[in-house]
Design a protein around this motif. Structure first.
Motif, mmCIF file in Angstrom:
data_model
loop_
_atom_site.group_PDB
_atom_site.id
_atom_site.type_symbol
_atom_site.label_atom_id
_atom_site.label_comp_id
_atom_site.label_asym_id
_atom_site.label_seq_id
_atom_site.Cartn_x
_atom_site.Cartn_y
_atom_site.Cartn_z
ATOM 1 N N ILE A 110 -13.081 -32.099 12.545
ATOM 2 C CA ILE A 110 -13.430 -33.423 12.645
ATOM 3 C C ILE A 110 -13.860 -32.927 11.293
ATOM 4 N N LEU A 111 -14.518 -33.271 10.592
ATOM 5 C CA LEU A 111 -14.984 -33.036 9.016
ATOM 6 C C LEU A 111 -14.221 -33.116 8.166
ATOM 7 N N GLU A 112 -13.077 -32.065 8.714
ATOM 8 C CA GLU A 112 -12.236 -31.811 7.641
ATOM 9 C C GLU A 112 -10.757 -33.652 7.351
ATOM 10 N N LYS A 113 -10.421 -33.675 8.943
ATOM 11 C CA LYS A 113 -9.658 -34.614 9.203
ATOM 12 C C LYS A 113 -10.529 -35.854 8.576
ATOM 13 N N SER A 114 -11.585 -36.042 8.866
ATOM 14 C CA SER A 114 -12.385 -37.054 8.462
ATOM 15 C C SER A 114 -11.997 -38.024 6.988
ATOM 16 N N ALA A 115 -11.989 -36.414 5.770
ATOM 17 C CA ALA A 115 -12.116 -36.389 4.778
ATOM 18 C C ALA A 115 -11.036 -37.021 4.299
ATOM 19 N N THR A 116 -9.771 -36.230 5.073
ATOM 20 C CA THR A 116 -8.252 -36.229 4.305
ATOM 21 C C THR A 116 -7.669 -38.043 4.956
ATOM 22 N N ASP A 117 -7.637 -38.401 5.918
ATOM 23 C CA ASP A 117 -7.557 -39.841 6.488
ATOM 24 C C ASP A 117 -8.277 -40.762 6.137
ATOM 25 N N GLY A 118 -9.506 -41.210 5.157
ATOM 26 C CA GLY A 118 -10.027 -42.414 4.605
ATOM 27 C C GLY A 118 -11.208 -42.074 5.156
ATOM 28 N N THR A 119 -11.443 -41.603 7.029
ATOM 29 C CA THR A 119 -12.745 -41.872 7.714
ATOM 30 C C THR A 119 -14.016 -41.619 7.012
ATOM 31 N N TRP A 120 -13.912 -40.788 5.979
ATOM 32 C CA TRP A 120 -14.962 -40.289 5.242
ATOM 33 C C TRP A 120 -15.664 -41.823 3.970
ATOM 34 N N LYS A 121 -14.647 -41.787 3.768
ATOM 35 C CA LYS A 121 -14.602 -42.373 2.185
ATOM 36 C C LYS A 121 -15.266 -44.208 3.096
ATOM 37 N N ALA A 122 -14.282 -44.423 4.653
ATOM 38 C CA ALA A 122 -15.090 -45.926 4.915
ATOM 39 C C ALA A 122 -16.326 -45.630 5.216
ATOM 40 N N ILE A 123 -17.016 -45.244 6.065
ATOM 41 C CA ILE A 123 -18.656 -45.041 6.362
ATOM 42 C C ILE A 123 -18.882 -44.242 5.466
ATOM 43 N N TYR A 124 -19.120 -43.723 4.375
ATOM 44 C CA TYR A 124 -20.041 -43.811 3.132
ATOM 45 C C TYR A 124 -19.519 -45.494 2.295
ATOM 46 N N ASP A 125 -18.400 -46.293 2.191
ATOM 47 C CA ASP A 125 -18.645 -47.414 1.637
ATOM 48 C C ASP A 125 -19.520 -48.165 2.236
ATOM 49 N N GLU A 126 -19.900 -48.232 3.952
ATOM 50 C CA GLU A 126 -20.145 -49.052 4.438
ATOM 51 C C GLU A 126 -21.531 -48.271 4.178
ATOM 52 N N THR A 127 -22.703 -48.055 3.986
ATOM 53 C CA THR A 127 -23.886 -47.530 3.869
ATOM 54 C C THR A 127 -24.105 -47.138 2.420
ATOM 55 N N LEU A 128 -23.787 -45.829 2.565
ATOM 56 C CA LEU A 128 -24.411 -45.217 1.330
ATOM 57 C C LEU A 128 -23.670 -45.654 -0.047
ATOM 58 N N GLY A 129 -22.395 -47.037 0.659
ATOM 59 C CA GLY A 129 -21.840 -46.916 -0.928
ATOM 60 C C GLY A 129 -22.026 -48.299 -1.464
ATOM 61 N N LYS A 130 -23.347 -48.665 -0.287
ATOM 62 C CA LYS A 130 -23.395 -50.253 -1.511
ATOM 63 C C LYS A 130 -24.258 -50.221 -2.277
ATOM 64 N N SER A 131 -24.616 -48.961 -1.973
ATOM 65 C CA SER A 131 -25.931 -48.603 -3.657
ATOM 66 C C SER A 131 -24.969 -48.907 -4.523
ATOM 67 N N GLY A 132 -24.071 -49.058 -4.705
ATOM 68 C CA GLY A 132 -23.269 -48.963 -6.115
ATOM 69 C C GLY A 132 -22.691 -47.486 -6.266
#
Length: 306
Positions: free
Chosen positions: A273-295
């Motif tokens: 599941i984690l591997e799939k999230s890294a390749t299909d963009g899900t990991w980046k999406a949830i990062y940008d919505e949370t920790l990514g707000k830090s810049g």
């Protein structure tokens, strides 16, 4: 001011649990974490998989019989794992927990969360109190003797949180001499500052929670707060106009999803599941919505399958 309300709320919640939590790590808070004006907003939308089976997994068989997931989390870390005024859970760790749930075939909105103090995580996993744990849980050989890990899903490192306009510590830990530094009492980060003599002993402040340190930073009573950059990014994301993470990590902490010790089938499934999230963009999406707000940018780490 939103940030000061958040810090105050997190501090009160964490202090309330300090009396019952064991161990030296920051306590996992019970109760709210945000001011009444703050909200988690809309959670990430995950499609719940159907027909999932994890052959050979005793834990998954138990979950299917029960019909829902029980997940261990923290609730005192903004944009990682916390609760808003309405009791809704937010943050990167929470979204990772929800993503895993959906891909295992269980509605992520029906997860039963349990706030587990750091010192009790292995007991909660080993005793079947929770199905898995997502909450800045560093993978170590000592812990792998008691539980298993999927991941890492995030690699953190000790870093510095500073006031946004302060560029005096942009070199990282080598710039700390003569600076006032704050961290949680008894934590690994503040011990590293002492052991490596990164600043003078008289410049070190320790509090029971990181929230208190952030208050000191906002009031300019200290020059920096130090702990894992994931936690610092959470605070910075809450006040991007006031705070920032220096971005020069000086340790490595690999966060994993804690699972029952001998359930290789479930661990392999969660790794997939984690591997799939890294390749299909899900990991980046949830990062940008949370920790990514830090810049601060983030990228999914390579998995360590064992």
């Amino acid at each position: 001011m939103r940030m000061r309300h958040l810090v105050a709320g997190l501090g009160v919640a964490a202090l309330a649990l300090t009396a019952t939590a064991c161990g030296k790590e920051e306590p996992a808070a019970g109760g709210g974490g945000n001011a009444a004006s703050d909200s988690c907003g809309t959670p990430h939308k995950f499609e719940t998989a159907s027909g999932v089976d994890v052959a050979g997994s005793p834990a998954f068989a138990k979950i299917k019989t029960r019909g829902n997931l029980i997940v261990g989390v923290k609730a005192d870390q903004p944009n990682l794992g916390y609760k808003d005024a309405d009791g809704k859970r937010c943050g990167f760790d929470i979204e990772v927990a929800r993503m895993v749930s959906a891909n295992l075939g269980f509605d992520p909105d029906k997860i039963e969360y349990k706030e587990i103090p750091s010192a009790n995580r292995e007991t909660a996993i080993g005793g079947g109190e929770i199905d898995y744990y997502v909450g800045t849980y560093s993978i170590t050989d000592k812990r792998k003797a008691l539980v298993s890990f999927a991941g890492p899903y995030f690699v953190a490192g000790q870093d510095l949180l500073v006031n946004k306009a302060d560029t005096s510590m942009d070199a990282g830990k080598t710039a700390l001499k003569g600076k006032k530094v704050c961290s949680a009492t008894g934590s690994t980060p503040i011990q590293r500052v002492k052991d490596e003599q990164l600043t003078e002993a008289s410049n070190i402040s320790e509090f029971k929670t990181y929230s208190e340190c952030v208050s000191q930073l906002l009031d300019k009573k200290v020059d920096a707060v130090t702990t894992d950059d994931a936690i610092l990014k959470g605070y910075a994301a809450t006040a991007p106009d006031q705070l920032r993470v220096v971005g020069k990590p000086f340790s490595t902490e690999k966060y994993g999803i804690g699972l029952p010790k001998d359930d290789k089938a479930l661990r392999d499934q969660v790794n997939t599941i984690l591997e799939k999230s890294a390749t299909d963009g899900t990991w980046k999406a949830i990062y940008d919505e949370t920790l990514g707000k830090s810049g601060s940018p983030g990228t999914p780490p390579a998995l360590e399958k064992y």
